[in-house]
Motif scaffolding. Sequence first.
Motif, mmCIF file in Angstrom:
data_model
loop_
_atom_site.group_PDB
_atom_site.id
_atom_site.type_symbol
_atom_site.label_atom_id
_atom_site.label_comp_id
_atom_site.label_asym_id
_atom_site.label_seq_id
_atom_site.Cartn_x
_atom_site.Cartn_y
_atom_site.Cartn_z
ATOM 1 N N LEU A 28 6.166 7.624 3.982
ATOM 2 C CA LEU A 28 6.006 6.179 3.913
ATOM 3 C C LEU A 28 4.700 5.699 4.528
ATOM 4 N N MET A 30 1.857 6.561 3.577
ATOM 5 C CA MET A 30 0.888 6.347 2.498
ATOM 6 C C MET A 30 0.995 4.937 1.912
ATOM 7 N N LEU A 31 2.076 4.221 2.215
ATOM 8 C CA LEU A 31 2.233 2.860 1.700
ATOM 9 C C LEU A 31 1.439 1.841 2.499
ATOM 10 N N ARG A 32 0.764 2.285 3.554
ATOM 11 C CA ARG A 32 -0.046 1.363 4.354
ATOM 12 C C ARG A 32 -1.335 0.979 3.644
ATOM 13 N N THR A 33 -1.770 1.776 2.680
ATOM 14 C CA THR A 33 -2.968 1.444 1.906
ATOM 15 C C THR A 33 -2.547 0.911 0.550
ATOM 16 N N ALA A 34 -3.406 0.115 -0.034
ATOM 17 C CA ALA A 34 -3.036 -0.639 -1.234
ATOM 18 C C ALA A 34 -2.833 0.240 -2.466
ATOM 19 N N GLN A 35 -3.722 1.193 -2.715
ATOM 20 C CA GLN A 35 -3.631 1.956 -3.962
ATOM 21 C C GLN A 35 -2.363 2.797 -4.077
ATOM 22 N N PRO A 36 -1.992 3.588 -3.061
ATOM 23 C CA PRO A 36 -0.734 4.334 -3.199
ATOM 24 C C PRO A 36 0.490 3.420 -3.275
ATOM 25 N N ALA A 37 0.474 2.315 -2.540
ATOM 26 C CA ALA A 37 1.602 1.385 -2.587
ATOM 27 C C ALA A 37 1.729 0.767 -3.979
ATOM 28 N N LEU A 38 0.607 0.400 -4.574
ATOM 29 C CA LEU A 38 0.630 -0.159 -5.920
ATOM 30 C C LEU A 38 1.092 0.883 -6.931
ATOM 31 N N LEU A 40 3.029 3.498 -6.411
ATOM 32 C CA LEU A 40 4.465 3.730 -6.246
ATOM 33 C C LEU A 40 5.273 2.562 -6.789
ATOM 34 N N GLY A 41 4.841 1.346 -6.520
ATOM 35 C CA GLY A 41 5.541 0.176 -7.038
ATOM 36 C C GLY A 41 5.549 0.127 -8.560
#
Length: 142
Positions: A28, A30-38, A40-41
């Motif tokens: 989790l 890796m969800l602190r940065t925008a690209q991996p969070a986007l 995954l979403g």
Amino acid sequence: MLFLLFGGGLLAGYVGWAARRAHPVVDLAMLRTAQPALALGLSVLASTVTFAVVFLLPVFTEAVQGRSAFGMGLALLPQGIITVLGTVLAGRFVDRRRGSYNGRHRLRPAGRNDRRPANADRVDTAVSHCWNPLRARSLPAS
């Protein structure tokens, strides 16, 4: 509504479980940065929509609207054709870009470089130490 609460509870339980593990299945952090969070979403959204179209839509049209299974198969045929074409064209597009990542960071084919890429530690964190055949071929053994 009950299913949403149950899913939210499972998600909260996983967040608590993953926080206590050295190498969780999905890191989790890796969800602190925008690209991996986007990424995954969007993957979750795409999976949800695909499930709805492939499973729920045929059940709805057959059970509620009274259509036949053959008619529903014909109605979903264009989706299968577009998926195959999109997969083939996306592969050609990626091959044409020669493996560039985000247009700036070039990935080298296996065997051309003996040292680890500068972002190898980020890649290791992103895949959370899961076996990845692409990573296994492109990075030398540590």
